[in-house]
Design a protein around this motif. Structure first.
Motif, mmCIF file in Angstrom:
data_model
loop_
_atom_site.group_PDB
_atom_site.id
_atom_site.type_symbol
_atom_site.label_atom_id
_atom_site.label_comp_id
_atom_site.label_asym_id
_atom_site.label_seq_id
_atom_site.Cartn_x
_atom_site.Cartn_y
_atom_site.Cartn_z
ATOM 1 N N GLN A 48 -2.051 -5.960 12.901
ATOM 2 C CA GLN A 48 -1.941 -7.378 12.544
ATOM 3 C C GLN A 48 -2.045 -8.285 13.764
ATOM 4 O OE1 GLN A 48 0.818 -9.617 13.137
ATOM 5 N NE2 GLN A 48 1.944 -8.147 14.430
ATOM 6 N N ALA A 49 -1.700 -7.758 14.956
ATOM 7 C CA ALA A 49 -1.752 -8.584 16.162
ATOM 8 C C ALA A 49 -3.158 -8.669 16.751
ATOM 9 C CB ALA A 49 -0.789 -8.035 17.216
ATOM 10 N N ARG A 50 -4.023 -7.709 16.384
ATOM 11 C CA ARG A 50 -5.337 -7.646 17.016
ATOM 12 C C ARG A 50 -6.476 -7.900 16.047
ATOM 13 N NH1 ARG A 50 -4.405 -2.177 20.723
ATOM 14 N NH2 ARG A 50 -2.949 -3.106 22.239
ATOM 15 N N GLY A 51 -6.172 -8.595 14.981
ATOM 16 C CA GLY A 51 -7.240 -9.098 14.134
ATOM 17 C C GLY A 51 -7.747 -8.190 13.048
ATOM 18 N N ALA A 52 -6.962 -7.181 12.645
ATOM 19 C CA ALA A 52 -7.438 -6.280 11.593
ATOM 20 C C ALA A 52 -7.610 -7.004 10.263
ATOM 21 C CB ALA A 52 -6.465 -5.106 11.423
ATOM 22 N N PHE A 53 -6.780 -8.022 10.025
ATOM 23 C CA PHE A 53 -6.811 -8.698 8.727
ATOM 24 C C PHE A 53 -7.964 -9.702 8.589
ATOM 25 C CE2 PHE A 53 -2.391 -7.269 8.922
ATOM 26 C CZ PHE A 53 -2.249 -6.696 7.675
ATOM 27 N N ILE A 54 -8.607 -10.017 9.676
ATOM 28 C CA ILE A 54 -9.728 -10.953 9.590
ATOM 29 C C ILE A 54 -11.070 -10.220 9.624
ATOM 30 C CG2 ILE A 54 -8.421 -12.862 10.584
ATOM 31 C CD1 ILE A 54 -9.758 -12.339 13.254
ATOM 32 N N THR A 55 -11.003 -8.894 9.592
ATOM 33 C CA THR A 55 -12.215 -8.068 9.526
ATOM 34 C C THR A 55 -12.016 -7.014 8.435
ATOM 35 O OG1 THR A 55 -11.453 -6.417 11.121
ATOM 36 C CG2 THR A 55 -12.541 -8.383 12.017
ATOM 37 N N ASP A 56 -13.032 -6.202 8.217
ATOM 38 C CA ASP A 56 -12.912 -5.109 7.257
ATOM 39 C C ASP A 56 -12.036 -3.972 7.770
ATOM 40 O OD1 ASP A 56 -14.538 -6.421 5.508
ATOM 41 O OD2 ASP A 56 -16.377 -5.410 6.167
ATOM 42 N N ALA A 57 -11.598 -4.058 9.025
ATOM 43 C CA ALA A 57 -10.835 -2.964 9.625
ATOM 44 C C ALA A 57 -9.499 -2.723 8.943
ATOM 45 C CB ALA A 57 -10.608 -3.240 11.109
ATOM 46 N N TRP A 58 -8.979 -3.714 8.208
ATOM 47 C CA TRP A 58 -7.674 -3.531 7.554
ATOM 48 C C TRP A 58 -7.714 -2.369 6.551
ATOM 49 C CZ3 TRP A 58 -6.940 -3.830 2.304
ATOM 50 C CH2 TRP A 58 -7.976 -4.412 1.554
ATOM 51 N N ILE A 59 -8.893 -2.087 6.024
ATOM 52 C CA ILE A 59 -9.007 -1.021 5.021
ATOM 53 C C ILE A 59 -8.657 0.333 5.631
ATOM 54 C CG2 ILE A 59 -10.598 0.178 3.467
ATOM 55 C CD1 ILE A 59 -12.154 -2.422 3.219
ATOM 56 N N TRP A 60 -9.133 0.609 6.851
ATOM 57 C CA TRP A 60 -8.862 1.906 7.467
ATOM 58 C C TRP A 60 -7.798 1.846 8.568
ATOM 59 C CZ3 TRP A 60 -13.670 -0.587 8.186
ATOM 60 C CH2 TRP A 60 -13.933 -1.065 9.475
ATOM 61 N N TRP A 61 -7.341 0.638 8.931
ATOM 62 C CA TRP A 61 -6.352 0.492 9.993
ATOM 63 C C TRP A 61 -4.959 0.161 9.444
ATOM 64 C CZ3 TRP A 61 -7.257 -3.100 14.854
ATOM 65 C CH2 TRP A 61 -6.372 -2.720 15.868
ATOM 66 N N VAL A 62 -4.898 -0.551 8.328
ATOM 67 C CA VAL A 62 -3.623 -1.001 7.769
ATOM 68 C C VAL A 62 -3.180 -0.150 6.572
ATOM 69 C CG1 VAL A 62 -2.403 -2.923 6.692
ATOM 70 C CG2 VAL A 62 -4.012 -3.362 8.565
ATOM 71 N N LEU A 63 -4.103 0.116 5.663
ATOM 72 C CA LEU A 63 -3.736 0.835 4.446
ATOM 73 C C LEU A 63 -3.203 2.258 4.707
ATOM 74 C CD1 LEU A 63 -6.422 -0.137 1.763
ATOM 75 C CD2 LEU A 63 -4.042 -0.859 1.917
ATOM 76 N N PRO A 64 -3.848 3.077 5.558
ATOM 77 C CA PRO A 64 -3.358 4.455 5.744
ATOM 78 C C PRO A 64 -1.908 4.549 6.238
ATOM 79 C CG PRO A 64 -5.617 4.285 6.505
ATOM 80 C CD PRO A 64 -5.168 2.890 6.212
ATOM 81 N N PRO A 65 -1.508 3.820 7.307
ATOM 82 C CA PRO A 65 -0.089 3.940 7.705
ATOM 83 C C PRO A 65 0.865 3.416 6.651
ATOM 84 C CG PRO A 65 -1.210 2.240 8.989
ATOM 85 C CD PRO A 65 -2.263 2.989 8.254
ATOM 86 N N GLY A 66 0.471 2.363 5.935
ATOM 87 C CA GLY A 66 1.314 1.853 4.859
ATOM 88 C C GLY A 66 1.502 2.874 3.753
#
Length: 285
Positions: A238-256
């Motif tokens: 969240q601090a490095r811009g994952a939510f403003i790119t498609d990266a949240w799909i593979w960067w945020v969802l798996p640890p959650g």
């Protein structure tokens, strides 16, 4: 403990599908934590690809903003999150047992003082206290464990005290007291064996809470910046811009999803453990 009792416990566990599923998940997570260095394809601290690479055959969950392999981060994060949860839960249960047994057995002014201390911890708003302690002590692995332990012991202490109040009125305890048996012997031989089953179920519950607390503190930037846990992965995402790119799909969802799965596995295991340790909760076969 004889083989017949272990077979009976296994029969109770195997008859509970949710409990068996929870234990299986915990075993899988434990294996991942133990063998992370051998399973992880890359060193999670090294830059091994271009920033924000999408999942592919080499990087199963893509890369973060500095080119580190997210899949390897998650594998190493399993051991940190699980270790913090288990150690913090163990300390909080030991502290809760100590206070609960003393308060329940001695009663009177000792009980009143200790229970007011428990009430104080329980009534203070949880989130502000957690953030204040973490910010004051500073971010590190053991400081996070200390913070979680300091705010998690009160509830087990109250539950264990209630059990001790019941146990100390039993005939065998009264008989031991009447023949002059020392307090230490009564506590270790008669009280503690009756407290251990409740303590075990409370430990499982405390472990799941500890994992959630660690993830929350790390997500807020109060975790150890030098260790890879699921919470710190979410923080950097969240601090490095994952939510403003498609990266949240593979960067945020798996640890959650991993945090949720581990907490659920502890919950299912705790439910099954209660059935084993408390026959009144078992379903009729």
């Amino acid at each position: 403990m004889d083989k017949q009792k272990w077979k009976h416990y296994w029969r109770v566990l195997s008859s509970n599908k949710l409990g068996l599923f929870g234990v299986s998940l915990l075993v899988i997570f434990l294996c991942i934590a133990l063998f992370a260095p051998f399973i992880a394809p890359f060193d999670p601290t090294e830059r091994v690809g271009s920033p924000f690479m999408k999942p592919n055959g080499v990087f199963l969950l893509g890369t973060n903003d500095i080119g580190q392999d997210i899949f390897s981060e998650l594998l190493y994060g399993t051991r940190v999150s699980l270790l913090i949860g288990v150690i913090a839960a163990l300390i909080s249960i030991i502290l809760g047992c100590l206070i609960g047994v003393i308060a329940g057995y001695f009663s009177g002014k000792v009980d009143s003082f200790l229970m007011r201390l428990v009430d104080l911890v329980l009534v203070i708003p949880f989130l502000p206290l957690m953030i204040l302690l973490a910010a004051f002590i500073g971010p590190s692995f053991w400081n996070i464990v200390l913070v979680i332990s300091l705010i998690s012991w009160a509830s087990p202490a109250r539950v264990i005290r209630s059990q001790v109040l019941t146990l100390k009125t039993k005939g065998y305890v009264e008989a031991a007291r009447s023949i002059g048996t020392g307090v230490g012997a009564i506590l270790t031989r008669h009280i503690l064996p009756g407290v251990i089953p409740i303590a075990l179920s409370q430990f499982v519950l405390a472990a799941s809470h500890s994992i959630l607390i660690e993830a929350s503190l790390s997500f807020l930037g109060l975790g150890d910046p030098f260790t890879k846990s699921w919470g710190t992965i979410l923080y950097y995402a969240q601090a490095r811009g994952a939510f403003i790119t498609d990266a949240w799909i593979w960067w945020v969802l798996p640890p959650g999803l991993l945090i949720t799965t581990l907490v659920i596995s502890f919950a299912f295991t705790g439910y099954s453990l209660e059935e084993i340790l408390n026959p009144r909760l078992r379903k009729e076969q």
